[in-house]
Design a protein around this motif. Structure first.
Motif, PDB file in Angstrom:
ATOM      1  N   VAL A   1      -5.583   4.962  -1.256  1.00  0.00           N
ATOM      2  CA  VAL A   1      -5.511   5.775  -2.472  1.00  0.00           C
ATOM      3  C   VAL A   1      -4.734   5.066  -3.571  1.00  0.00           C
ATOM      4  N   ASP A   2      -3.565   4.503  -3.222  1.00  0.00           N
ATOM      5  CA  ASP A   2      -2.715   3.840  -4.211  1.00  0.00           C
ATOM      6  C   ASP A   2      -2.129   2.584  -3.584  1.00  0.00           C
ATOM      7  N   GLY A   3      -2.493   1.427  -4.128  1.00  0.00           N
ATOM      8  CA  GLY A   3      -1.983   0.173  -3.597  1.00  0.00           C
ATOM      9  C   GLY A   3      -2.283  -0.976  -4.542  1.00  0.00           C
TER      10      GLY A   3
ATOM     11  N   GLN B   1      -0.305  10.285   5.973  1.00  0.00           N
ATOM     12  CA  GLN B   1       0.361   9.498   4.937  1.00  0.00           C
ATOM     13  C   GLN B   1       0.777   8.168   5.541  1.00  0.00           C
ATOM     14  N   LEU B   2       0.241   7.079   4.997  1.00  0.00           N
ATOM     15  CA  LEU B   2       0.504   5.755   5.558  1.00  0.00           C
ATOM     16  C   LEU B   2       0.870   4.787   4.438  1.00  0.00           C
ATOM     17  N   ARG B   3       2.036   4.159   4.603  1.00  0.00           N
ATOM     18  CA  ARG B   3       2.451   3.061   3.734  1.00  0.00           C
ATOM     19  C   ARG B   3       2.345   1.767   4.520  1.00  0.00           C
ATOM     20  N   MET B   4       1.935   0.688   3.858  1.00  0.00           N
ATOM     21  CA  MET B   4       1.774  -0.589   4.537  1.00  0.00           C
ATOM     22  C   MET B   4       2.213  -1.732   3.633  1.00  0.00           C
TER      23      MET B   4
ATOM     24  N   ILE C   1       0.882  -1.170   0.000  1.00  0.00           N
ATOM     25  CA  ILE C   1       0.000   0.000   0.000  1.00  0.00           C
ATOM     26  C   ILE C   1       0.916   1.215   0.000  1.00  0.00           C
ATOM     27  N   ARG C   2       0.908   1.959  -1.086  1.00  0.00           N
ATOM     28  CA  ARG C   2       1.860   3.058  -1.245  1.00  0.00           C
ATOM     29  C   ARG C   2       1.342   4.383  -0.707  1.00  0.00           C
TER      30      ARG C   2
ATOM     31  N   HIS D   1     -12.299   2.240   0.478  1.00  0.00           N
ATOM     32  CA  HIS D   1     -12.461   2.661   1.866  1.00  0.00           C
ATOM     33  C   HIS D   1     -12.652   1.424   2.731  1.00  0.00           C
ATOM     34  N   GLU D   2     -12.203   1.533   3.988  1.00  0.00           N
ATOM     35  CA  GLU D   2     -12.267   0.390   4.900  1.00  0.00           C
ATOM     36  C   GLU D   2     -12.526   0.889   6.324  1.00  0.00           C
TER      37      GLU D   2
END
Length: 236
Positions: A64-66, A219-222, A18-19, A72-73
């Motif tokens: 948004v980008d992944g 801003q979250l990356r996973m 998840i970018r 949405h979750e």
């Protein structure tokens, strides 16, 4: 070559990245007996931090980008561990509605996440963000999170394993998070509940109530790796 999983005619390769996402969440101290009842089918026990009190998290995420596309979750989880194992603490994902079918099927089939389709409306409001979850037009839960004050990125949420229980199989998934633009504060959350069965589960835990802490990650990356089977609680 990375392992791949077929989903709706496409191949989802591990690990899933998840970018770009943003997230709002709140942590609550809840009734440990009610939490134990929800965890029992998975063979897990609640993490108790005070006598009679377990830890519940409510969160909403805008992906948004992944690798699973935009969606949405909403997440309803409990901190839990395997009975008799102090080193097994993780987040048990009890309920995980999403608003797109691809991620719904991927979550169920790859990791055993309890994903289901729902209407999830995430909107900015004065001083924060609000999420409303409806199933078949019926309100299940609404959560409003205040923006809070700027915090070090590491305070936005630690990387933790996620437990899931589906078809009689308890799984554990490595879940790595890289948060930035983090804000938080004590309290800062407002919960509204409907009449859905999940709403009643949240009431049994003691919600609505004041949050212990709430946070906003701008801003979250996973990264999600493949799940491993921990236990078969019954024949799937």
């Amino acid at each position: 070559m990375a392992e791949a999983h077929p989903v709706q005619g496409e191949q989802v390769r591990m690990p899933v990245e998840i970018r770009h996402a943003d997230a709002s969440s709140a942590i609550f101290l809840v009734d440990a007996a009610a939490a134990a009842e929800l965890l029992a089918p998975a063979g897990l026990a609640p993490l108790t931090v005070l006598p009679g009190k377990a830890v519940c998290s409510l969160a909403f995420v805008r992906y948004v980008d992944g690798d699973l596309g935009p969606y949405h979750e909403f997440a309803f989880s409990l901190m839990a561990r395997q009975s008799g194992r102090r080193d097994s603490t993780g987040a048990y994902i009890h309920w995980l509605p999403v608003n797109q079918s691809f991620t719904c099927e991927a979550g169920q089939s790859i990791w055993g996440f309890p994903k289901l389709m729902a209407d999830i409306d995430i909107t900015p409001v004065r001083g924060g963000h609000r999420c409303e979850v409806r199933i078949d037009g019926e309100l299940v839960v609404a959560l409003r999170i205040s923006n809070g004050l700027p915090m070090p990125a590491g305070a936005g949420g630690a990387s933790i394993d996620a437990y899931t229980h589906r078809n009689g199989i308890l799984r554990r998934t490595p879940w790595l998070m890289d948060p930035s633009q983090v804000r938080g504060r004590p309290g800062g959350a407002r919960v509204e509940l409907g009449t859905h069965p999940v709403s009643e589960q949240l009431r049994a835990l003691g919600l609505p109530k004041t949050a212990l802490f709430s946070s906003r990650i701008g801003q979250l990356r996973m990264t999600f790796s493949d799940a491993t089977t921990v236990l078969r609680t019954r024949e799937g």
